[in-house]
Write a protein that holds these residues in place. Structure first.
Motif, PDB file in Angstrom:
ATOM      1  N   PRO A  57       0.176  -0.872   0.195  1.00 30.77           N
ATOM      2  CA  PRO A  57      -0.016  -0.367   0.173  1.00 30.77           C
ATOM      3  C   PRO A  57       0.988   1.153   0.209  1.00 30.77           C
ATOM      4  CG  PRO A  57      -0.091  -0.972   2.315  1.00 30.77           C
ATOM      5  CD  PRO A  57       0.518  -1.408   1.515  1.00 30.77           C
ATOM      6  N   PHE A  58       0.485   2.257  -0.807  1.00 29.16           N
ATOM      7  CA  PHE A  58       0.925   3.484  -0.640  1.00 29.16           C
ATOM      8  C   PHE A  58       1.136   4.188   0.182  1.00 29.16           C
ATOM      9  CE2 PHE A  58      -0.614   3.034  -4.715  1.00 29.16           C
ATOM     10  CZ  PHE A  58       0.875   3.657  -5.759  1.00 29.16           C
ATOM     11  N   PRO A  59       2.735   5.001   1.152  1.00 28.40           N
ATOM     12  CA  PRO A  59       2.353   5.191   2.095  1.00 28.40           C
ATOM     13  C   PRO A  59       1.979   5.974   3.235  1.00 28.40           C
ATOM     14  CG  PRO A  59       4.773   5.753   0.637  1.00 28.40           C
ATOM     15  CD  PRO A  59       3.541   5.511  -0.165  1.00 28.40           C
ATOM     16  N   ASP A 103      -3.488   2.519   8.317  1.00 30.24           N
ATOM     17  CA  ASP A 103      -3.692   1.025   8.354  1.00 30.24           C
ATOM     18  C   ASP A 103      -4.394   0.258   8.404  1.00 30.24           C
ATOM     19  OD1 ASP A 103      -1.272   1.238   9.397  1.00 30.24           O
ATOM     20  OD2 ASP A 103      -1.729   1.384  11.600  1.00 30.24           O
ATOM     21  N   ALA A 104      -6.154   0.912   8.856  1.00 26.61           N
ATOM     22  CA  ALA A 104      -7.423   0.132   7.683  1.00 26.61           C
ATOM     23  C   ALA A 104      -7.688  -0.324   6.436  1.00 26.61           C
ATOM     24  CB  ALA A 104      -8.276   0.797   8.789  1.00 26.61           C
ATOM     25  N   GLU A 105      -6.795   0.948   5.862  1.00 29.04           N
ATOM     26  CA  GLU A 105      -6.929   0.321   4.281  1.00 29.04           C
ATOM     27  C   GLU A 105      -6.082  -0.086   4.298  1.00 29.04           C
ATOM     28  OE1 GLU A 105      -7.396   3.488   0.189  1.00 29.04           O
ATOM     29  OE2 GLU A 105      -6.774   4.449   2.153  1.00 29.04           O
ATOM     30  N   ALA A 106      -4.736  -0.030   4.315  1.00 26.48           N
ATOM     31  CA  ALA A 106      -3.291  -1.127   3.784  1.00 26.48           C
ATOM     32  C   ALA A 106      -3.995  -2.774   4.893  1.00 26.48           C
ATOM     33  CB  ALA A 106      -2.216  -1.312   4.560  1.00 26.48           C
ATOM     34  N   SER A 107      -4.895  -2.414   5.485  1.00 25.44           N
ATOM     35  CA  SER A 107      -4.531  -4.330   5.418  1.00 25.44           C
ATOM     36  C   SER A 107      -5.518  -5.056   5.380  1.00 25.44           C
ATOM     37  CB  SER A 107      -6.262  -4.552   7.294  1.00 25.44           C
ATOM     38  OG  SER A 107      -6.861  -3.621   6.417  1.00 25.44           O
ATOM     39  N   ARG A 108      -6.739  -4.128   3.596  1.00 24.90           N
ATOM     40  CA  ARG A 108      -6.966  -4.699   2.923  1.00 24.90           C
ATOM     41  C   ARG A 108      -5.776  -5.631   1.505  1.00 24.90           C
ATOM     42  NH1 ARG A 108     -10.187  -1.039   3.391  1.00 24.90           N
ATOM     43  NH2 ARG A 108     -10.461   0.313   1.628  1.00 24.90           N
ATOM     44  N   TRP A 109      -4.150  -4.781   1.745  1.00 22.00           N
ATOM     45  CA  TRP A 109      -3.337  -5.394   0.866  1.00 22.00           C
ATOM     46  C   TRP A 109      -2.871  -6.404   1.468  1.00 22.00           C
ATOM     47  CZ3 TRP A 109      -1.371  -1.712  -3.040  1.00 22.00           C
ATOM     48  CH2 TRP A 109      -2.376  -0.485  -3.098  1.00 22.00           C
ATOM     49  N   LEU A 110      -3.086  -6.170   2.731  1.00 25.36           N
ATOM     50  CA  LEU A 110      -2.423  -7.968   3.777  1.00 25.36           C
ATOM     51  C   LEU A 110      -3.443  -8.298   3.281  1.00 25.36           C
ATOM     52  CD1 LEU A 110      -0.188  -8.920   4.874  1.00 25.36           C
ATOM     53  CD2 LEU A 110      -1.201  -7.352   7.594  1.00 25.36           C
TER      54      LEU A 110
END
Length: 337
Positions: A49-51, A55-62
């Motif tokens: 995920p872009f910097p 964290d909530a949005e980035a969790s979908r990437w994980l």
């Protein structure tokens, strides 16, 4: 994501590699693309995920990366995926140079509405693409950079070269619906595609219910994995274009899995973006060949992982992010596959 397929944090940290890959041209303001790669029992996954993403949005990437490595992909319906070339917001005289890196293509996505540039810059760039490829389908992507009035003006002008569709001309769903209404009322034959209004909304189906788009752009990582993206497309009931988020070949493999699994694939996919990177994590990069990418497995190369390893402070930054985002995902927050 089923518990049996959800690795604990220690397992992820043990198989994590952080890389920094140089870009051939600036894209989304980026000159180095950083990514964290993880190796699971079923293959490699990517977490990039872009910097600026929380964290909530980035969790979908994980969730998408874990799906790739621990759950695997659905059965494919096709083994050859048509892809478009991507032209960043560059000067018009650089268009031939960029297009040459993609080989033969039948569709091109052109970035427009770049901050600090004008509609004249956009028009010149699009015209240069049309001059280089008289028969190609051209789609433009504004990344929500216009307001409604500017979008209508711009798309009316750009339509002169023949546009396949315009991707996210304005940032919000109500604005998309209004741009679509005004273009139709004026007889301007430009379809509207929603990207950010699908992947960044809490309800990714709202754009379809609002009549705000003719088609949707779906990306595996921001939507939480191939299976979740398939479900969104099925529920939206709109044609879908599969695109990437400036991934390494590991991430592109997940995008290809989505494109391969869709019941219908009416548009060329935006999965040729490895060509914008000056380096990759595999020696068999997933780049277009005669306008398509053929479905195949990808393994990160240890020598390339070492050669492009991120600086220690950036590695620490990504590992700290992985710890936080894993906690969000494990708690049931954010997205899920």
């Amino acid at each position: 994501m089923p518990d049996l397929q959800f690795p604990d944090l220690a397992e992820l940290l043990a198989v994590a590699h952080v890389v920094s890959l140089p870009m051939r041209v600036k894209f989304r303001g980026i000159v180095q693309r950083e990514a964290l790669l993880i190796r699971g029992p079923l293959g490699w996954g990517e977490f990039s995920p872009f910097p600026e993403y929380g964290d909530a949005e980035a969790s979908r990437w994980l969730a998408a990366g874990i799906e790739a490595g621990w759950q695997g992909f659905p059965e494919p319906q096709r083994n050859s995926i048509p892809v478009n070339a991507t032209v960043p917001a560059i000067a018009a005289d650089r268009v031939p140079e960029i297009l040459a890196r993609f080989g033969r293509v039948d569709a091109v996505k052109v970035k427009v509405a770049e901050r600090g540039q004008s509609l004249d810059d956009d028009a010149a760039r699009v015209a240069a693409v049309r001059e280089a490829l008289p028969d190609a389908a051209i789609r433009v992507d504004a990344n929500g950079g216009w307001d409604v009035a500017t979008a209508v003006e711009a798309l009316t002008r750009l339509a002169a070269v023949g546009l396949e569709y315009a991707e996210q001309p304005v940032p919000d769903i109500a604005g998309l619906a209004e741009v679509r209404r005004r273009l139709r009322a004026s007889g301007v034959p430009v379809l509207i595609a929603a990207d950010e209004s699908v992947r960044k909304e809490e309800d990714p189906l709202k754009v379809a219910r609002s009549g705000a788009a003719d088609l949707i752009v779906v990306k595996v990582a921001p939507l939480g994995g191939v299976r979740r993206a398939l479900a969104i497309v099925a529920q939206a009931g709109l044609p879908a274009v599969v695109s990437s988020a400036l991934d390494t070949s590991v991430g592109i493999r997940a995008g290809l899995a989505l494109a391969a699994a869709l019941p219908e694939l009416p548009y060329a996919c935006g999965l040729g973006t490895v060509s914008l990177l000056a380096a990759d994590v595999t020696r068999d990069s997933l780049v277009p060949d005669d306008g398509v990418i053929r479905l195949r497995e990808v393994a990160a190369d240890p020598e390339l992982l070492a050669a492009h390893a991120a600086a220690p402070e950036r590695r620490d930054w990504w590992l700290d992010r992985l710890r936080r985002v894993h906690a969000v995902l494990a708690s049931g927050g954010g997205g899920s596959a």
